[in-house]
Write a protein that holds these residues in place. Structure first.
Motif, PDB file in Angstrom:
ATOM      1  N   GLN A   1       0.846  -1.178   0.000  1.00  0.00           N
ATOM      2  CA  GLN A   1       0.000   0.000   0.000  1.00  0.00           C
ATOM      3  C   GLN A   1       0.885   1.233   0.000  1.00  0.00           C
ATOM      4  OE1 GLN A   1      -2.863  -0.065   3.172  1.00  0.00           O
ATOM      5  NE2 GLN A   1      -4.266  -1.255   1.929  1.00  0.00           N
TER       6      GLN A   1
ATOM      7  N   TYR B   1       4.309   4.550   3.061  1.00  0.00           N
ATOM      8  CA  TYR B   1       3.964   3.288   2.442  1.00  0.00           C
ATOM      9  C   TYR B   1       4.115   2.154   3.434  1.00  0.00           C
ATOM     10  CZ  TYR B   1       9.003   3.735   1.817  1.00  0.00           C
ATOM     11  OH  TYR B   1      10.331   3.962   2.026  1.00  0.00           O
ATOM     12  N   SER B   2       3.408   1.092   3.197  1.00  0.00           N
ATOM     13  CA  SER B   2       3.549  -0.081   4.053  1.00  0.00           C
ATOM     14  C   SER B   2       3.520  -1.333   3.202  1.00  0.00           C
ATOM     15  CB  SER B   2       2.441  -0.129   5.098  1.00  0.00           C
ATOM     16  OG  SER B   2       1.192  -0.257   4.479  1.00  0.00           O
ATOM     17  N   ILE B   3       4.206  -2.348   3.676  1.00  0.00           N
ATOM     18  CA  ILE B   3       4.335  -3.578   2.904  1.00  0.00           C
ATOM     19  C   ILE B   3       4.054  -4.738   3.836  1.00  0.00           C
ATOM     20  CG2 ILE B   3       5.975  -5.041   1.658  1.00  0.00           C
ATOM     21  CD1 ILE B   3       7.425  -2.267   1.107  1.00  0.00           C
TER      22      ILE B   3
END
Lengths: 92, 136
Positions: free
Chosen positions: B116, B131-133
């Motif tokens: 995201q 951002y995130s993963i």
């Protein structure tokens, strides 16, 4: 599931206030093959367990603000651990 | 005379091309062709974020996600900070599936993931991006 607080103290925390996605995890969560993981999902909450050790390696909470009723960015690690600890006992 | 416009296309850069490069802010284009500044994570602020997010191959390819996303949606977060920021400008969440697999990062092969990317932009607001993963 014993010593959950001790385990959680070593985990990473990730939170994004736009997507409202909270994650707390052992780094193994992102390197462990899928067949060694066991996933438990309930509503907005997902917990991943290491099948070999039966220990958790990740908790993920979607819509974290509505679920936890707290602003994660304003909490320290001890407060966050106290907040999420009860969710692990549902999967014993 | 017809107006000629050019669109900068961001190309996916391989693990070998980006591994070890220093993390420096750069600009990319959002879905409206608007320039967005992509900033590095600040270690003093983002104390415990996902180690993968600090990797050069991930960070340097965030701009590619903005132009090759699978889904884009508005932020509906009720977090107080998100609500305050939404008043300053739109917040879009760009979603790209299997991003880590696409990058072919050694040791990460076979992991299903979703990425995201969150962009805040407004006329009177500086562009920011987080951002995130995570695995799925």
């Amino acid at each position: 599931m014993k010593n959950i607080k001790k385990i959680l103290k070593k985990w990473y925390i990730s939170y994004n206030h736009y997507s409202d996605l909270f994650q707390m995890y052992d780094y193994l969560a992102f390197t462990m093959p899928k067949d060694q993981r066991e996933e438990h999902t309930n509503d907005n909450i997902k917990i991943i367990i290491n099948k070999d050790t039966s220990q958790p390696i990740l908790i993920e909470i979607r819509r974290a603000y509505d679920t936890l009723h707290a602003d994660i960015d304003k909490l320290d690690k001890t407060d966050i651990i106290n907040l999420v600890e009860p969710y692990f006992y549902k999967y014993e | 005379m017809a107006k000629i416009t050019t669109l900068a296309i961001t190309v996916l850069r391989t693990f070998d091309e980006t591994s070890g490069l220093p993390l420096r802010s750069y600009t990319s284009l959002d879905l409206n062709g608007k320039e967005i500044q992509i900033n590095t994570k600040n270690p003093s602020v983002h104390k415990s974020s996902n180690p993968l997010e600090q990797w050069a191959p991930v960070f340097l390819n965030i701009g590619w996600i903005l132009q090759n996303y699978d889904e884009v949606k508005d932020s509906t977060s009720n977090d107080p900070k998100a609500i305050t920021n939404r008043k300053k400008g739109d917040v879009k969440i760009f979603i790209k599936n299997n991003f880590i697999e696409t990058l072919d990062i050694p040791g990460q092969i076979g992991i299903q993931d979703q990425t995201q990317v969150v962009v805040l932009y407004g006329e009177k607001t500086n562009y920011t991006l987080t951002y995130s993963i995570f695995t799925r």
